[in-house]
Design an enzyme around this catalytic site. Structure first.
Site, short mmCIF file in Angstrom:
data_model
loop_
_atom_site.label_atom_id
_atom_site.label_comp_id
_atom_site.label_asym_id
_atom_site.label_seq_id
_atom_site.Cartn_x
_atom_site.Cartn_y
_atom_site.Cartn_z
N ASN A 120 -44.74 -34.32 -14.14
CA ASN A 120 -44.26 -34.53 -15.51
C ASN A 120 -43.78 -33.21 -16.15
O ASN A 120 -44.58 -32.36 -16.50
CB ASN A 120 -45.44 -35.14 -16.31
CG ASN A 120 -45.05 -35.54 -17.72
OD1 ASN A 120 -44.19 -34.95 -18.33
ND2 ASN A 120 -45.72 -36.56 -18.23
N GLU A 144 -53.48 -40.61 -7.17
CA GLU A 144 -54.62 -40.63 -8.09
C GLU A 144 -55.71 -41.56 -7.56
O GLU A 144 -55.42 -42.70 -7.21
CB GLU A 144 -54.18 -41.11 -9.48
CG GLU A 144 -53.33 -40.08 -10.19
CD GLU A 144 -52.99 -40.45 -11.63
OE1 GLU A 144 -53.43 -41.52 -12.09
OE2 GLU A 144 -52.28 -39.66 -12.26
N ASP A 173 -55.04 -34.50 -15.78
CA ASP A 173 -54.94 -35.96 -15.89
C ASP A 173 -55.28 -36.35 -17.31
O ASP A 173 -56.28 -35.90 -17.87
CB ASP A 173 -55.89 -36.66 -14.91
CG ASP A 173 -55.59 -38.14 -14.88
OD1 ASP A 173 -54.53 -38.52 -14.33
OD2 ASP A 173 -56.37 -38.93 -15.44
N PHE A 227 -43.26 -37.48 -25.87
CA PHE A 227 -43.12 -38.29 -24.66
C PHE A 227 -44.33 -39.22 -24.59
O PHE A 227 -45.26 -39.12 -25.41
CB PHE A 227 -43.01 -37.40 -23.42
CG PHE A 227 -44.29 -36.72 -23.03
CD1 PHE A 227 -44.64 -35.51 -23.62
CD2 PHE A 227 -45.15 -37.27 -22.07
CE1 PHE A 227 -45.83 -34.87 -23.26
CE2 PHE A 227 -46.33 -36.64 -21.71
CZ PHE A 227 -46.67 -35.44 -22.30
N GLY A 228 -44.32 -40.09 -23.60
CA GLY A 228 -45.46 -40.99 -23.39
C GLY A 228 -45.84 -41.74 -24.67
O GLY A 228 -44.99 -42.34 -25.34
N PHE A 229 -47.12 -41.64 -25.03
CA PHE A 229 -47.61 -42.38 -26.20
C PHE A 229 -47.45 -41.61 -27.51
O PHE A 229 -47.92 -42.07 -28.55
CB PHE A 229 -49.09 -42.72 -25.99
CG PHE A 229 -49.36 -43.55 -24.75
CD1 PHE A 229 -49.00 -44.89 -24.71
CD2 PHE A 229 -49.96 -42.99 -23.63
CE1 PHE A 229 -49.23 -45.66 -23.57
CE2 PHE A 229 -50.19 -43.74 -22.48
CZ PHE A 229 -49.83 -45.07 -22.46
N HIS A 256 -55.19 -33.04 -26.85
CA HIS A 256 -56.13 -33.01 -25.74
C HIS A 256 -55.73 -31.93 -24.73
O HIS A 256 -56.55 -31.15 -24.26
CB HIS A 256 -56.14 -34.39 -25.08
CG HIS A 256 -54.76 -34.91 -24.74
ND1 HIS A 256 -53.78 -35.04 -25.69
CD2 HIS A 256 -54.18 -35.27 -23.56
CE1 HIS A 256 -52.67 -35.49 -25.11
NE2 HIS A 256 -52.89 -35.64 -23.82
P1 ITT Z 1 -48.93 -36.12 -13.43
O1 ITT Z 1 -47.99 -35.95 -12.27
O2 ITT Z 1 -49.37 -34.80 -14.00
O3 ITT Z 1 -50.11 -37.03 -13.14
P2 ITT Z 1 -48.21 -38.22 -15.32
O4 ITT Z 1 -47.13 -38.36 -16.35
O5 ITT Z 1 -48.33 -39.31 -14.29
O6 ITT Z 1 -48.05 -36.80 -14.62
P3 ITT Z 1 -50.90 -38.76 -16.34
O7 ITT Z 1 -51.22 -39.68 -15.22
O8 ITT Z 1 -51.90 -37.73 -16.71
O9 ITT Z 1 -49.54 -37.97 -16.09
O10 ITT Z 1 -50.49 -39.49 -17.69
C1 ITT Z 1 -50.96 -40.74 -18.06
C2 ITT Z 1 -50.02 -41.35 -19.05
O11 ITT Z 1 -50.32 -40.83 -20.33
C3 ITT Z 1 -48.53 -41.12 -18.80
O12 ITT Z 1 -47.84 -42.32 -19.07
C4 ITT Z 1 -48.14 -40.09 -19.80
O13 ITT Z 1 -46.81 -40.28 -20.26
C5 ITT Z 1 -49.14 -40.34 -20.93
N1 ITT Z 1 -49.44 -39.06 -21.55
C6 ITT Z 1 -50.03 -38.01 -20.95
N2 ITT Z 1 -50.10 -36.97 -21.80
C7 ITT Z 1 -49.54 -37.38 -22.95
C8 ITT Z 1 -49.29 -36.77 -24.17
O14 ITT Z 1 -49.59 -35.50 -24.38
N3 ITT Z 1 -48.69 -37.48 -25.14
C9 ITT Z 1 -48.35 -38.75 -24.93
N4 ITT Z 1 -48.52 -39.41 -23.79
C10 ITT Z 1 -49.12 -38.73 -22.81
#
Ligand code: ITT
Length: 186
Positions: free
Chosen positions: A10, A37, A66, A141-143, A168
């Site tokens: 990521n 994972e 993670d 990004f993500g949530f 976090h």
């Molecule tokens: P890795 O290769 O590092 O595992 P990943 O994107 O798969 O990358 P995770 O499994 O740790 O990472 O992430 C779990 C989910 O949570 C993933 O959909 C991320 O987009 C989301 N996420 C992680 N950190 C976030 C953040 O800081 N803000 C918003 N969403 C987050």
């Protein structure tokens, strides 16, 4: 220590980590890899295993991270299934699950696992907050577009400066930075 590797698929995680750790003089290098994972209830276990696997692949001092979003009224879901839920349901799907739910509390958890030839260390950061009623448009990004940190009214997507202090990941990475500084002195 020479450059520390951050093994993650990521790029957004990497950019955040780079900017946070730079403040502490810790320079990191990106290794893009998808580490398998393990199935576990918590981010800590997943991160520990991923660090072992990454170290056996790269053989250099490194860390992995993670993270997961744990929503109180959904019994901690999506938690360890966060990546899967994000890709299958998206933020719109999470908001649908939360429709009409008054208790919107949630916690972002990030577990950073460091590994080198001798040491394995884990640093955890938690950021309490709540799930927004609506997704915000841009940024993050993500949530991030649906997560509002405790004591604030903007989502992480709307307030990247808040994210850099409170998230976090920021908390866990600062613990890593302090520990690296301390172990250099010892
Ligand atoms: P890795 O290769 O590092 O595992 P990943 O994107 O798969 O990358 P995770 O499994 O740790 O990472 O992430 C779990 C989910 O949570 C993933 O959909 C991320 O987009 C989301 N996420 C992680 N950190 C976030 C953040 O800081 N803000 C918003 N969403 C987050």
């Amino acid at each position: 220590m020479k450059k520390l590797l951050f093994v993650t698929s990521n790029g957004r995680k990497f950019s955040e980590a780079e900017s946070i750790l730079k403040e502490y003089g810790v320079i990191i290098e990106h290794r893009v890899a998808r580490i398998g994972e393990v199935r576990a209830e918590d981010c800590e276990t997943v991160a520990r295993h991923a660090a072992e696997e990454a170290f056996s692949r790269f053989g250099k001092p490194l860390f992995v991270e993670d993270s997961g979003l744990f929503i109180t009224s959904l019994g901690g879901f999506p938690g360890p299934y966060s990546a899967w839920v994000k890709s299958k349901l998206g933020n719109a799907g999470v908001l649908r699950l939360m429709k009409g739910v008054r208790d919107r509390r949630a916690v972002f958890v990030g577990a950073v696992a460091f590994r080198d030839g001798k040491r394995a260390k884990l640093f955890v950061g938690k950021c309490p907050g709540r799930i927004a009623e609506k997704e915000t448009d841009q940024g993050g990004f993500g949530f991030d577009p649906i997560f509002i940190p405790e004591g604030h009214s903007k989502t992480f997507a709307q307030a990247p400066e808040l994210k850099e202090t409170l998230s976090h990941r920021a908390l866990a990475l600062r613990k890593l930075a302090f520990w690296l500084a301390k172990s250099k002195r010892d």
